[in-house]
Motif scaffolding. Structure first.
Motif, PDB file in Angstrom:
ATOM      1  N   PHE A  47      54.184  -0.462  16.886  1.00 37.06           N
ATOM      2  CA  PHE A  47      55.382  -0.826  18.734  1.00 37.06           C
ATOM      3  C   PHE A  47      55.454   0.168  19.248  1.00 37.06           C
ATOM      4  N   THR A  48      55.077   0.625  20.227  1.00 33.76           N
ATOM      5  CA  THR A  48      54.755   1.252  20.983  1.00 33.76           C
ATOM      6  C   THR A  48      53.961   0.903  22.262  1.00 33.76           C
ATOM      7  N   VAL A  49      54.313  -0.481  22.647  1.00 35.51           N
ATOM      8  CA  VAL A  49      53.409  -1.103  23.654  1.00 35.51           C
ATOM      9  C   VAL A  49      54.389  -0.407  25.230  1.00 35.51           C
ATOM     10  N   ALA A  50      56.555  -1.126  24.869  1.00 35.62           N
ATOM     11  CA  ALA A  50      57.456  -0.774  25.248  1.00 35.62           C
ATOM     12  C   ALA A  50      57.496   0.508  25.835  1.00 35.62           C
ATOM     13  N   GLU A  51      57.833   1.394  24.825  1.00 30.19           N
ATOM     14  CA  GLU A  51      58.089   3.085  24.526  1.00 30.19           C
ATOM     15  C   GLU A  51      56.978   3.498  25.824  1.00 30.19           C
ATOM     16  N   ARG A  52      56.040   3.687  25.654  1.00 34.00           N
ATOM     17  CA  ARG A  52      54.890   3.398  27.151  1.00 34.00           C
ATOM     18  C   ARG A  52      55.267   2.965  28.409  1.00 34.00           C
ATOM     19  N   GLU A  53      55.740   2.178  28.607  1.00 32.47           N
ATOM     20  CA  GLU A  53      55.633   0.841  29.381  1.00 32.47           C
ATOM     21  C   GLU A  53      57.372   1.920  30.051  1.00 32.47           C
ATOM     22  N   LEU A  54      58.051   2.284  29.644  1.00 29.40           N
ATOM     23  CA  LEU A  54      59.377   3.109  30.052  1.00 29.40           C
ATOM     24  C   LEU A  54      59.187   3.599  30.755  1.00 29.40           C
ATOM     25  N   ALA A  55      57.952   4.980  30.533  1.00 30.15           N
ATOM     26  CA  ALA A  55      57.669   5.876  31.570  1.00 30.15           C
ATOM     27  C   ALA A  55      56.577   4.939  32.644  1.00 30.15           C
ATOM     28  N   TRP A 188      64.868   1.565  28.038  1.00 31.35           N
ATOM     29  CA  TRP A 188      63.973   0.518  26.990  1.00 31.35           C
ATOM     30  C   TRP A 188      65.683  -0.221  26.511  1.00 31.35           C
ATOM     31  N   SER A 189      65.170  -1.260  25.743  1.00 31.16           N
ATOM     32  CA  SER A 189      65.613  -1.700  24.725  1.00 31.16           C
ATOM     33  C   SER A 189      65.296  -2.965  24.077  1.00 31.16           C
ATOM     34  N   ASP A 190      66.137  -3.168  22.834  1.00 30.69           N
ATOM     35  CA  ASP A 190      64.627  -3.911  22.165  1.00 30.69           C
ATOM     36  C   ASP A 190      65.655  -5.474  21.996  1.00 30.69           C
ATOM     37  N   ASP A 191      66.394  -5.549  22.854  1.00 33.00           N
ATOM     38  CA  ASP A 191      66.736  -7.241  23.374  1.00 33.00           C
ATOM     39  C   ASP A 191      67.011  -7.470  24.402  1.00 33.00           C
ATOM     40  N   PRO A 192      66.541  -8.989  24.607  1.00 34.42           N
ATOM     41  CA  PRO A 192      65.640  -9.902  25.551  1.00 34.42           C
ATOM     42  C   PRO A 192      67.124  -8.830  27.361  1.00 34.42           C
ATOM     43  N   PRO A 193      66.666  -9.181  28.185  1.00 33.32           N
ATOM     44  CA  PRO A 193      67.492  -8.734  29.801  1.00 33.32           C
ATOM     45  C   PRO A 193      69.369  -9.508  29.564  1.00 33.32           C
ATOM     46  N   ASP A 214      55.578  -7.089  26.581  1.00 35.37           N
ATOM     47  CA  ASP A 214      55.649  -8.700  25.372  1.00 35.37           C
ATOM     48  C   ASP A 214      54.309  -7.492  24.966  1.00 35.37           C
ATOM     49  N   PHE A 215      54.184  -7.490  23.488  1.00 32.16           N
ATOM     50  CA  PHE A 215      53.144  -7.697  22.436  1.00 32.16           C
ATOM     51  C   PHE A 215      53.048  -7.930  21.310  1.00 32.16           C
ATOM     52  N   ALA A 216      51.858  -7.510  20.878  1.00 34.49           N
ATOM     53  CA  ALA A 216      51.422  -8.376  19.929  1.00 34.49           C
ATOM     54  C   ALA A 216      52.200  -7.487  18.412  1.00 34.49           C
ATOM     55  N   ASN A 217      52.719  -8.491  17.819  1.00 28.05           N
ATOM     56  CA  ASN A 217      53.680  -7.891  16.760  1.00 28.05           C
ATOM     57  C   ASN A 217      52.729  -7.888  14.726  1.00 28.05           C
ATOM     58  N   PRO A 218      52.120  -7.593  14.548  1.00 28.97           N
ATOM     59  CA  PRO A 218      50.942  -7.668  13.613  1.00 28.97           C
ATOM     60  C   PRO A 218      51.943  -7.864  11.954  1.00 28.97           C
ATOM     61  N   ILE A 219      52.892  -7.642  11.827  1.00 25.79           N
ATOM     62  CA  ILE A 219      53.748  -7.756  11.008  1.00 25.79           C
ATOM     63  C   ILE A 219      54.239  -9.603  10.542  1.00 25.79           C
ATOM     64  N   THR A 220      54.218 -10.375  12.156  1.00 29.14           N
ATOM     65  CA  THR A 220      54.386 -11.741  12.305  1.00 29.14           C
ATOM     66  C   THR A 220      53.690 -12.314  12.899  1.00 29.14           C
ATOM     67  N   GLY A 221      52.059 -11.694  13.401  1.00 27.21           N
ATOM     68  CA  GLY A 221      51.007 -12.601  12.821  1.00 27.21           C
ATOM     69  C   GLY A 221      51.563 -12.845  14.381  1.00 27.21           C
ATOM     70  N   GLY A 222      52.518 -12.688  15.123  1.00 28.05           N
ATOM     71  CA  GLY A 222      52.939 -13.679  16.771  1.00 28.05           C
ATOM     72  C   GLY A 222      52.849 -12.088  17.621  1.00 28.05           C
ATOM     73  N   ARG A 223      53.838 -12.497  18.798  1.00 29.31           N
ATOM     74  CA  ARG A 223      54.404 -12.125  19.774  1.00 29.31           C
ATOM     75  C   ARG A 223      55.725 -11.413  19.768  1.00 29.31           C
ATOM     76  N   SER A 224      56.206 -10.035  20.169  1.00 28.87           N
ATOM     77  CA  SER A 224      57.286  -9.711  20.237  1.00 28.87           C
ATOM     78  C   SER A 224      57.261  -9.305  21.461  1.00 28.87           C
ATOM     79  N   SER A 225      58.535  -8.868  21.851  1.00 26.45           N
ATOM     80  CA  SER A 225      59.195  -9.065  23.453  1.00 26.45           C
ATOM     81  C   SER A 225      60.438  -8.152  23.668  1.00 26.45           C
ATOM     82  N   ASN A 226      60.477  -6.185  23.886  1.00 26.42           N
ATOM     83  CA  ASN A 226      61.642  -5.586  24.365  1.00 26.42           C
ATOM     84  C   ASN A 226      61.642  -6.042  26.092  1.00 26.42           C
TER      85      ASN A 226
END
Length: 235
Positions: A47-55, A188-193, A214-226
């Motif tokens: 899960f690195t999408v949001a970490e990159r988006e931070l920059a 960066w935050s792991d929670d919703p706004p 929003d990003f794909a979560n291969p563990i759940t097979g769904g989507r997650s969000s930071n």
């Protein structure tokens, strides 16, 4: 067959025992690098999408022209994705990463994290072991064009009680003294706004926005969000 699990490092720190683990994820078909602090799960290379988006989001708000040499301060090294994303922008001249944990710095210097290979030896990147929150409470020795912060899980879920005061307006204004006049702060935050935190940003900055990532979560097979908060214009 790839090795299913390996503990690459395990060391005590003042905040608890920190470990770096590598495991093969058959669903994603990749080696996954994970960090834990005591019983707390901190980060994963899945899960690195949001970490990159931070920059990326913060740099998108910078008004620096082509040919600029932006000075970036990153709070929290982690697996290195935020610093790497900042260095991809040709306007960035220097990235200073403040990391509390000596073992995390050691992992990068020992090249234990393949995705971040070369970060520790990049001449534009400087690692500093220290407490980011203590640093920004002090009078600034220099000012930065961007400050990117990824240490706590969220403004409400902090790794240490001493961090909590940073997330009110007074703490944010103290940090903002370390920004240039046109500087940008991003978190960066792991929670919703969080409306309560957005109200604190209102009291510290003239302009801010909250970006669910929003990003794909291969563990759940769904989507997650930071969430990434971006602010500028110190009041």
């Amino acid at each position: 067959m790839p090795l299913r699990f390996e503990e690459l490092d395990f060391q005590p720190t003042p905040m608890g025992e920190i470990s770096l683990r590598r495991r093969y994820d058959p669903a994603a078909e990749v080696d996954v690098y994970e960090v834990r602090l005591g019983d707390e799960y901190l980060m994963s290379s899945l899960f690195t999408v949001a970490e990159r988006e931070l920059a990326t989001l913060a740099l998108g708000r910078s008004e620096a022209p082509e040919g600029a040499s932006l000075d970036v301060l990153v709070g929290g090294l982690g697996l290195g994705y935020t610093a790497l994303a900042a260095l991809e922008d040709p306007r960035v001249g220097e990235v200073t990463v403040v990391e509390y944990s000596g073992p995390v710095l050691d992992w990068h210097r020992r090249a234990l994290l393949p995705d971040a290979a070369g970060l520790a030896t990049d001449p534009r990147c400087r690692f500093v072991q220290g407490d980011f929150f203590a640093r920004v409470r002090q009078e600034p020795e220099r000012r930065h064009d961007l400050i990117l912060l990824d240490i706590d899980h969220s403004p409400r879920h902090v790794l240490h009680p001493s961090h909590a005061a940073f997330y009110d307006a007074a703490g944010l204004r103290a940090m903002a003294r370390h920004l240039t006049d046109a500087g940008v702060f991003a978190l960066w935050s792991d929670d919703p706004p969080d409306a309560a935190f957005e109200a604190e940003l209102d009291r510290a900055f003239a302009d801010h926005s909250s970006h669910p990532v929003d990003f794909a979560n291969p563990i759940t097979g769904g989507r997650s969000s930071n969430t990434v908060y971006v602010a500028r214009g110190v009041l």
